[in-house]
Design an enzyme around this catalytic site. Structure first.
Site, mmCIF file in Angstrom:
data_model
loop_
_atom_site.group_PDB
_atom_site.id
_atom_site.type_symbol
_atom_site.label_atom_id
_atom_site.label_comp_id
_atom_site.label_asym_id
_atom_site.label_seq_id
_atom_site.Cartn_x
_atom_site.Cartn_y
_atom_site.Cartn_z
ATOM 1 N NE ARG A 225 -4.201 -1.601 0.237
ATOM 2 C CZ ARG A 225 -4.353 -2.630 -0.590
ATOM 3 N NH1 ARG A 225 -3.447 -2.894 -1.513
ATOM 4 N NH2 ARG A 225 -5.423 -3.406 -0.510
ATOM 5 C CG HIS A 273 -3.498 -0.801 -6.606
ATOM 6 N ND1 HIS A 273 -3.850 -0.193 -5.437
ATOM 7 C CD2 HIS A 273 -3.528 -2.121 -6.338
ATOM 8 C CE1 HIS A 273 -4.110 -1.100 -4.506
ATOM 9 N NE2 HIS A 273 -3.919 -2.301 -5.040
HETATM 10 C C1 OXD Z 1 -5.728 -6.271 -2.973
HETATM 11 C C2 OXD Z 1 -5.326 -5.264 -3.946
HETATM 12 O O1 OXD Z 1 -5.671 -5.995 -1.771
HETATM 13 O O2 OXD Z 1 -5.654 -5.413 -5.130
HETATM 14 O O3 OXD Z 1 -6.118 -7.375 -3.373
HETATM 15 O O4 OXD Z 1 -4.653 -4.306 -3.579
#
Ligand code: OXD
Length: 310
Positions: A225, A273
């Protein structure tokens, strides 16, 4: 009884088809067309769904979050109290993340940034030979994703180190935990791979202090993240040469604003992402199985542990 589905409009139909392929008897409602709130027994939702909205369904008995990370569920107001929440632990998510980590470890290990710059400048020059056995890769996080990616790198001959909150033994991985363990691992990691859950304890963990502990010229790979990284500290470490390059899949906020320095940084490799994307056909069987278990009162799979934050 019905299942409420709420995700990006582009994938809503794919999810519906995947769930129906596993159980053609399911009644699926696509948010916001939930129909009678009392008919909703399960909600299969992703990060954009407002958790407060789920309090409208008096007979809800299961929430499934359509990904591996659960940090969006930890933010207030959180899911309705007392309703179990499951996340996805999916072989294809794990496989994709392993590939993305491998791609970037090899990119940096094989001096690809430097060779690309040489190609751009028309320079024919051999750089020093990379020595795999002398390139320890340190993992922050040894959950499903970290353990799998660590195994792939071990298979290629990289020494693999791993840090986790609690002591954890993973075959072939030299393990570290706690604050001292973090410093000890960082001091040896020529590449630092972050696959940690984002919790209050791990937010901002990749800061000037941690980056400063890495061997000079180390690389950072973050597939977890954006909130794990203090961006200003990473940019300063890139500037000073303490960090030689970074592969980033996740940002805070997302999408990353177009003026952010990462976009044009010559030593930052970005993906939007997209390191690991949920494939509905792969994930649908565990969602349907959890629904079956919720109906029959059996233990649920992959329940989120809210006290641990994953
Ligand atoms: C997940 C993402 O947590 O795609 O699966 O970030």
């Amino acid at each position: 009884m019905a299942v409420l589905l709420s995700t990006k409009p582009a994938t809503m139909e794919m999810w519906r088809a995947a769930l129906l392929a596993v159980d053609p008897g399911l009644e699926i409602r696509l948010f916001p067309d939930a129909g009678d709130p009392a008919a909703i027994e399960a909600a299969v939702v992703w990060t954009a769904h407002d958790m407060a909205e789920l309090r409208r369904y008096p007979n809800l008995r299961l929430i499934v979050s359509m990904g591996a990370g659960v940090d969006h569920l930890l933010r207030p107001p959180g899911p309705p109290p007392g309703i179990p929440v499951a996340r996805l632990v999916d072989r294809m998510l794990t496989t994709q993340m392993g590939e993305w980590v491998l791609l970037n470890v090899l990119r940096f290990h094989r001096q690809d940034l430097a060779y690309r710059a040489q190609q751009r400048d028309g320079v024919w020059e051999e750089l020093s030979a990379p020595v795999t056995a002398a390139t320890p890769v340190g993992f922050l996080g040894l959950g499903e994703l970290g353990t799998h990616a660590a195994g792939l790198l071990r298979g290629l001959g990289f020494p693999v180190l791993g840090w986790s909150r609690r002591p954890k033994q993973v075959a072939g991985v030299e393990s570290f935990h706690g604050a001292e363990g973090l410093a000890a691992m960082a001091a040896r990691a020529r590449m630092l791979v972050c696959l940690l859950p984002l919790t209050p304890e791990t937010r901002g963990i990749i800061d000037a202090r941690l980056l400063g502990l890495l061997p000079r010229g180390a690389f950072l790979i973050n597939g977890a993240r954006g909130g794990h990284v203090v961006d200003a500290d990473l940019l300063a470490a890139l500037e000073s040469g303490q960090v030689a390059g970074a592969a980033l899949d996740v940002f805070s906020p997302e999408p990353l604003p177009s003026a952010h320095p990462y976009w044009s940084h010559p030593r930052v490799v970005m993906t939007p992402h997209a390191a690991s994307i949920t494939i509905p056909e792969s994930a649908a069987p565990q969602v349907v199985e959890n629904l079956r278990r919720a109906r029959s009162g059996q233990p649920l799979l992959n329940l989120v542990d809210f006290s641990a934050g994953y």
